[in-house]
Design a protein around this motif. Structure first.
Motif, PDB file in Angstrom:
ATOM      1  N   ILE A 137       0.824  -1.112  -0.002  1.00  0.00           N
ATOM      2  CA  ILE A 137       0.185  -0.003  -0.097  1.00  0.00           C
ATOM      3  C   ILE A 137       1.177   1.349   0.094  1.00  0.00           C
ATOM      4  O   ILE A 137       0.706   1.969  -0.669  1.00  0.00           O
ATOM      5  N   GLY A 138       1.993   1.265   0.727  1.00  0.00           N
ATOM      6  CA  GLY A 138       2.818   2.355   0.974  1.00  0.00           C
ATOM      7  C   GLY A 138       3.607   2.727  -0.249  1.00  0.00           C
ATOM      8  O   GLY A 138       4.041   3.641  -0.500  1.00  0.00           O
ATOM      9  N   GLY A 139       4.116   1.555  -0.927  1.00  0.00           N
ATOM     10  CA  GLY A 139       4.932   1.643  -1.788  1.00  0.00           C
ATOM     11  C   GLY A 139       6.354   1.018  -1.689  1.00  0.00           C
ATOM     12  O   GLY A 139       6.762   1.465  -0.329  1.00  0.00           O
TER      13      GLY A 139
ATOM     14  N   GLY B 273       5.443   6.122   3.141  1.00  0.00           N
ATOM     15  CA  GLY B 273       4.667   5.175   2.416  1.00  0.00           C
ATOM     16  C   GLY B 273       4.369   4.067   3.478  1.00  0.00           C
ATOM     17  O   GLY B 273       3.212   3.698   3.867  1.00  0.00           O
TER      18      GLY B 273
ATOM     19  N   GLY C 286       0.846   3.571   5.334  1.00  0.00           N
ATOM     20  CA  GLY C 286       0.251   2.349   5.197  1.00  0.00           C
ATOM     21  C   GLY C 286      -0.141   1.713   6.821  1.00  0.00           C
ATOM     22  O   GLY C 286      -1.056   0.809   6.603  1.00  0.00           O
TER      23      GLY C 286
ATOM     24  N   THR D  89      -9.243  -3.177   1.026  1.00  0.00           N
ATOM     25  CA  THR D  89      -8.562  -1.848   1.135  1.00  0.00           C
ATOM     26  C   THR D  89      -7.338  -1.935   0.201  1.00  0.00           C
ATOM     27  O   THR D  89      -6.861  -1.009  -0.650  1.00  0.00           O
TER      28      THR D  89
ATOM     29  N   VAL E 110      -6.645   0.555  -3.112  1.00  0.00           N
ATOM     30  CA  VAL E 110      -5.199   1.412  -3.358  1.00  0.00           C
ATOM     31  C   VAL E 110      -4.778   1.154  -4.500  1.00  0.00           C
ATOM     32  O   VAL E 110      -4.112   1.675  -5.430  1.00  0.00           O
TER      33      VAL E 110
ATOM     34  N   ARG F 125      -3.529   3.356  -7.315  1.00  0.00           N
ATOM     35  CA  ARG F 125      -2.234   3.715  -7.642  1.00  0.00           C
ATOM     36  C   ARG F 125      -1.393   2.264  -7.590  1.00  0.00           C
ATOM     37  O   ARG F 125      -1.271   1.592  -6.680  1.00  0.00           O
TER      38      ARG F 125
ATOM     39  N   GLY G 120       1.312   1.557  -5.260  1.00  0.00           N
ATOM     40  CA  GLY G 120       1.323   2.148  -4.062  1.00  0.00           C
ATOM     41  C   GLY G 120       1.245   3.671  -3.954  1.00  0.00           C
ATOM     42  O   GLY G 120       1.412   4.114  -4.905  1.00  0.00           O
ATOM     43  N   LEU G 121       0.793   4.003  -2.609  1.00  0.00           N
ATOM     44  CA  LEU G 121       0.646   5.542  -2.543  1.00  0.00           C
ATOM     45  C   LEU G 121       1.756   6.373  -2.586  1.00  0.00           C
ATOM     46  O   LEU G 121       1.765   7.354  -3.387  1.00  0.00           O
ATOM     47  N   PHE G 122       3.046   5.986  -2.243  1.00  0.00           N
ATOM     48  CA  PHE G 122       4.104   6.805  -2.290  1.00  0.00           C
ATOM     49  C   PHE G 122       5.239   6.258  -2.951  1.00  0.00           C
ATOM     50  O   PHE G 122       6.542   6.494  -2.631  1.00  0.00           O
TER      51      PHE G 122
END
Lengths: 294, 347
Positions: free
Chosen positions: A236-238, A244, A248, A274, A278, A282, A285-287
């Motif tokens: 999720i965070g990357g 991230g 995350g 979830t 995400v 993306r 991941g988000l970041f």
């Protein structure tokens, strides 16, 4: 809204406690992968070693035992990460799958050795003295230890962020995530960086195991549960992003805690949902930064 | 399913490198004889096994056949398509639960439970594979791991349907023509018949133009894309086909052991079957069969002696295999010359 918030305050606080723990775990996993393309599937097993060390040192009885467990876990993590770094070296030019298989095999071995030593029963660990009680938080009673866990997690997040963003070692880490070949071409020995990063990442995993013992206890199979949560956080965070990993971890902490409290039957669906959501928005991941190996 | 007419695939038709081009080899008839006759002998030996083997041996052989089918279905992903999955047991488990529930609540008449198991396994792959295949690379590894764990936890929490951690038990034995199959030998023949059909199906898929496209994607995805293929669609379809055959294997498993546990869909089972594929040699189809035999024998023969700590031995085998047998048994046999392992790359 306020009523709902009050009713679920304990779950929300639990979510932050789980999130703190997950951050400590996931940041190591994320950076190791982001930098070195080593997918360390033994991360959960190292966490479980920490939990069982807490059992051995009877961490709840005295602060001495708790701190001793933390120290031994940190030492174990460093050594284990170093050994793992050496073991993956011959596989550096082979597909990622081979390293994943190696760490998978190691995680199976570690988990089984633990179950031989400690048996298959669920062990619970009380919090250290002074932290094993509860306090009143906005009208609800809440375990003191978990509040401390939230504080430690946030403190650690701050430290990691400062190291990665503000020091020259951090610059090296970020540069390695972005372009390992170039860092190597500038005369920095990749293997030493990998050794250090794997060592510190594994150390964080084992320390998280000790810190998590009063919450999760220690039982066979916990390693896999934790590994999956940490992987979900990383995805999720990357990969390779400290920010991230933090976001995350906090998101997954809340999803886990509120999901289990409100819809216990569907908790695993919500977790996966979830993740799916995400990744649809993306895919990296988000970041995720501009990572060379993506 | 048509068979590739050109000779650029090697004699086995699988594990071929499309870049090597047609090799001057023996004629088609001679190849058929060298490949077909040992296969026929093996089939006859397998079919006659219950006539001279003890029931326990027949049971172990059934287990090996089921895990071999399961492993070959994973090989379609790992070896042929280059998508290493760490959660393939999810579809095996879904199939096993489907067959068990169908047998308990509706009918255990011969092909119905396993066919439904295959169908539901494929459906589960349709539902979950989209995300995993879309992400690709190392995300595929992580996502399949998460999917496997999701199914495992579902099996555990939906205890009113699946029996929870006690497992789904009381599955009635398979019926053929109204007669229940109770003897180990008869069940073995049933497993053998379905498994051989499953192997045949997977072999045809791997040999078909579709299989050739999958290998092309594995070896050079950008090139396949520039040739006008949609890698995503092919990978997704491969994932669904593999899920369907894993479901079929799961259905057979439910018919054989007649109890299904959440762990059959879990991480350890996924790891076990991936070990079978890697140990045997990914991309060869026959290698994973051998790998599955070794894994089942190690687990069922040495596991009980180690006081239930079979995974310990499994872990050691994993670590050793990664260093010593990078291409599995197939690499030892030297039958896949010049084929680089290209699975798991971050494409």
């Amino acid at each position: 809204m306020a009523g709902w918030f009050d009713a679920n305050l304990v779950s929300i606080l639990n979510g932050f406690a789980i999130g703190s723990l997950l951050f400590i775990l996931a940041v190591g996993l994320s950076i190791v992968f982001g930098m070195m393309d080593v997918l360390n599937l033994a991360h959960g097993a190292f966490f479980l070693v920490g939990s069982y060390l807490a059992v051995s040192f009877v961490a709840g009885v005295s602060w001495g035992g708790f701190l001793a467990a933390l120290a031994v876990a940190a030492l174990f993590g460093l050594l284990a990460g170093g050994v793992l770094s050496g073991m993956t070296e011959p596989l550096a030019r082979r597909p990622i799958l081979d390293q994943a298989l190696l760490t998978l095999g190691i995680s199976l071995i570690v988990a089984e050795v633990l179950s031989i030593i400690y048996g298959n029963n669920v062990r619970s660990v009380p919090g250290p003295p002074g932290l094993d009680g509860s306090v009143q938080v906005a009208g609800s009673t809440y375990p003191t230890y978990r509040l401390m866990l939230i504080a430690v997690g946030l403190l650690l997040a701050l430290v990691v962020w400062l190291v990665v963003e503000r020091t020259s070692i951090g610059a090296l880490v970020r540069a390695s995530v972005a372009d390992r070949e170039m860092v190597s071409a500038m005369g920095i020995d990749n293997r030493k960086v990998k050794f250090a990063v794997l060592g510190i990442g594994s150390m964080l995993a084992a320390v998280a195991g000790v810190l998590g013992a009063p919450v999760y206890g220690a039982r066979p199979g916990l390693d896999k549960t934790i590994l999956i949560l940490a992987l979900v956080v990383v995805v999720i965070g990357g990969l390779g992003s400290v920010r991230g990993a933090l976001i995350g971890a906090l998101v997954i902490g809340q999803v886990e805690s509120l999901g289990r409290a409100l819809l216990p039957e569907l908790a695993s669906f919500i977790l996966f949902g979830t993740l799916a959501l995400v990744l649809i928005i993306r895919p990296r991941g988000l970041f995720a930064g501009k990572v060379a190996h993506s | 399913m048509s068979v590739v007419p050109d000779s650029s695939t090697d004699a086995s038709g699988v594990g071929a490198d499309p870049r090597t081009g047609p090799a001057p080899g023996p004629s088609r008839a001679a190849r058929l004889a060298t490949r077909g006759i040992p296969l026929l002998v093996l089939l006859v030996l397998l079919a006659s096994a219950p006539l001279f083997a003890a029931p326990f041996t027949a049971n172990t052989l059934s287990r090996i056949l089921i895990f071999a089918l399961f492993a070959v279905s994973l090989d379609l992903l790992v070896g042929i398509t280059g998508l290493p999955s760490l959660g393939h047991a999810a579809y095996f488990g879904v199939g096993a639960y489907t067959a068990g529930l169908v047998s308990i609540h509706w009918t255990s008449a011969a092909p119905v439970p396993v066919l439904l198991a295959a169908a539901v396994g494929a459906l589960a792959a349709v539902a979950t594979g989209w995300l995993a295949v879309r992400s690709g690379g190392v995300y595929f590894l992580m996502l399949t791991l998460a999917i496997g764990e999701l199914v495992h936890q579902l099996a555990q929490s939906l205890s009113s349907v699946t029996g929870g951690s006690n497992g789904l038990f009381g599955i009635p034995s398979v019926r053929i023509g109204g007669e229940p199959l109770t003897l180990a030998g008869y069940v073995y023949w049933y497993v053998l018949a379905v498994a051989v059909l499953g192997f045949l199906g997977l072999w045809l898929v791997a040999r078909s133009p579709f299989g050739a496209t999958l290998r092309g994607i594995r070896d050079n995805e950008p090139r396949m894309r520039s040739l006008g293929y949609s890698p995503f669609r092919y990978k997704y379809l491969a994932f669904v086909v593999a899920g369907g055959f894993a479901g079929l294997a799961g259905g057979l498993f439910a018919a054989l052991v007649r109890i299904v546990n959440p762990s059959d869909a879990g991480f350890t089972t996924s790891a076990l079957i991936l070990l079978a594929v890697v140990l045997g040699g990914a991309g060869t189809l026959w290698g994973p069969v051998l790998g599955a035999a070794v894994v089942v024998l190690v687990r069922d023969t040495f596991g009980p002696q180690l006081d239930g700590h079979g995974p310990l031995l499994l872990g050691v085998v994993f670590v050793v295999a990664v260093y010593v047998l990078p291409r599995g048994f197939a690499g030892l046999a030297g039958l896949v010359p010049g084929r680089r392992r290209s699975t798991g790359g971050t494409a």
